[in-house]
Design a protein around this motif. Structure first.
Motif, mmCIF file in Angstrom:
data_model
loop_
_atom_site.group_PDB
_atom_site.id
_atom_site.type_symbol
_atom_site.label_atom_id
_atom_site.label_comp_id
_atom_site.label_asym_id
_atom_site.label_seq_id
_atom_site.Cartn_x
_atom_site.Cartn_y
_atom_site.Cartn_z
ATOM 1 N N TYR A 101 41.563 44.275 28.666
ATOM 2 C CA TYR A 101 40.785 44.816 29.773
ATOM 3 C C TYR A 101 39.324 44.859 29.329
ATOM 4 O O TYR A 101 39.008 45.356 28.258
ATOM 5 C CB TYR A 101 41.264 46.216 30.160
ATOM 6 N N TYR A 144 38.868 45.199 36.094
ATOM 7 C CA TYR A 144 39.875 44.695 37.026
ATOM 8 C C TYR A 144 41.275 44.789 36.430
ATOM 9 O O TYR A 144 41.442 44.781 35.213
ATOM 10 C CB TYR A 144 39.612 43.217 37.350
ATOM 11 N N THR A 145 42.266 44.806 37.334
ATOM 12 C CA THR A 145 43.638 44.627 36.876
ATOM 13 C C THR A 145 43.780 43.181 36.420
ATOM 14 O O THR A 145 42.942 42.337 36.736
ATOM 15 C CB THR A 145 44.648 44.910 38.016
ATOM 16 N N LYS A 146 44.848 42.895 35.700
ATOM 17 C CA LYS A 146 45.031 41.534 35.187
ATOM 18 C C LYS A 146 45.135 40.506 36.299
ATOM 19 O O LYS A 146 44.673 39.388 36.149
ATOM 20 C CB LYS A 146 46.240 41.470 34.260
ATOM 21 N N ASP A 147 45.727 40.863 37.442
ATOM 22 C CA ASP A 147 45.826 39.915 38.556
ATOM 23 C C ASP A 147 44.585 39.949 39.461
ATOM 24 O O ASP A 147 44.529 39.254 40.469
ATOM 25 C CB ASP A 147 47.090 40.167 39.375
ATOM 26 N N ARG A 148 43.616 40.801 39.113
ATOM 27 C CA ARG A 148 42.335 40.931 39.822
ATOM 28 C C ARG A 148 42.500 41.355 41.284
ATOM 29 O O ARG A 148 41.633 41.106 42.106
ATOM 30 C CB ARG A 148 41.495 39.671 39.694
ATOM 31 N N ARG A 149 43.608 42.026 41.610
ATOM 32 C CA ARG A 149 43.803 42.543 42.971
ATOM 33 C C ARG A 149 43.137 43.895 43.150
ATOM 34 O O ARG A 149 42.794 44.275 44.265
ATOM 35 C CB ARG A 149 45.294 42.640 43.289
ATOM 36 N N TRP A 150 42.997 44.658 42.075
ATOM 37 C CA TRP A 150 42.378 45.976 42.111
ATOM 38 C C TRP A 150 41.210 46.008 41.141
ATOM 39 O O TRP A 150 41.215 45.308 40.128
ATOM 40 C CB TRP A 150 43.370 47.057 41.710
ATOM 41 N N LYS A 156 40.894 48.178 46.259
ATOM 42 C CA LYS A 156 41.484 46.851 46.335
ATOM 43 C C LYS A 156 40.344 45.846 46.481
ATOM 44 O O LYS A 156 39.422 46.061 47.262
ATOM 45 C CB LYS A 156 42.447 46.762 47.517
ATOM 46 N N ASP A 202 48.566 47.899 36.938
ATOM 47 C CA ASP A 202 49.252 46.710 36.426
ATOM 48 C C ASP A 202 50.716 46.991 36.136
ATOM 49 O O ASP A 202 51.572 46.144 36.347
ATOM 50 C CB ASP A 202 48.569 46.176 35.171
#
Length: 89
Positions: free
Chosen positions: A13, A25-31, A54, A87
């Motif tokens: 992170y 960001y979260t690993k999937d970059r959604r949040w 989000k 995550d």
């Protein structure tokens, strides 16, 4: 005010900084979570305002927290822990 350099955090992170606003960001970059040094009219000193949102919908449900100006590490850790929590689902 001195600009804070971007720094690596554990678990891949990374919080990046633009002047007095940091984003992670979260690993999937959604949040994302961000911390911003703010001055509120009714407060005698600046504070860190931290918020999750989000990425594609800034009006989504979010969490927020305020920290005293000298609680930078706690503010940064709050953002990081929220992204890890999101995550892990």
């Amino acid at each position: 005010m001195k600009q804070i350099e971007a720094e690596e955090t554990s678990n891949d992170y990374e919080m990046t900084w633009d002047n007095c606003t940091g984003t992670i960001y979260t690993k999937d970059r959604r949040w994302k979570a961000y911390c911003e040094l703010t001055e509120l009219d009714d407060e005698p000193a600046p504070s860190w305002f931290c918020k999750t949102e989000k990425v594609e919908n800034q009006w989504s449900n979010f969490e927020r927290e305020f920290f005293d100006v000298d609680e930078f590490e706690q503010a940064r850790e709050w953002c990081k822990s929220k992204m890890i929590e999101y995550d892990e689902g």
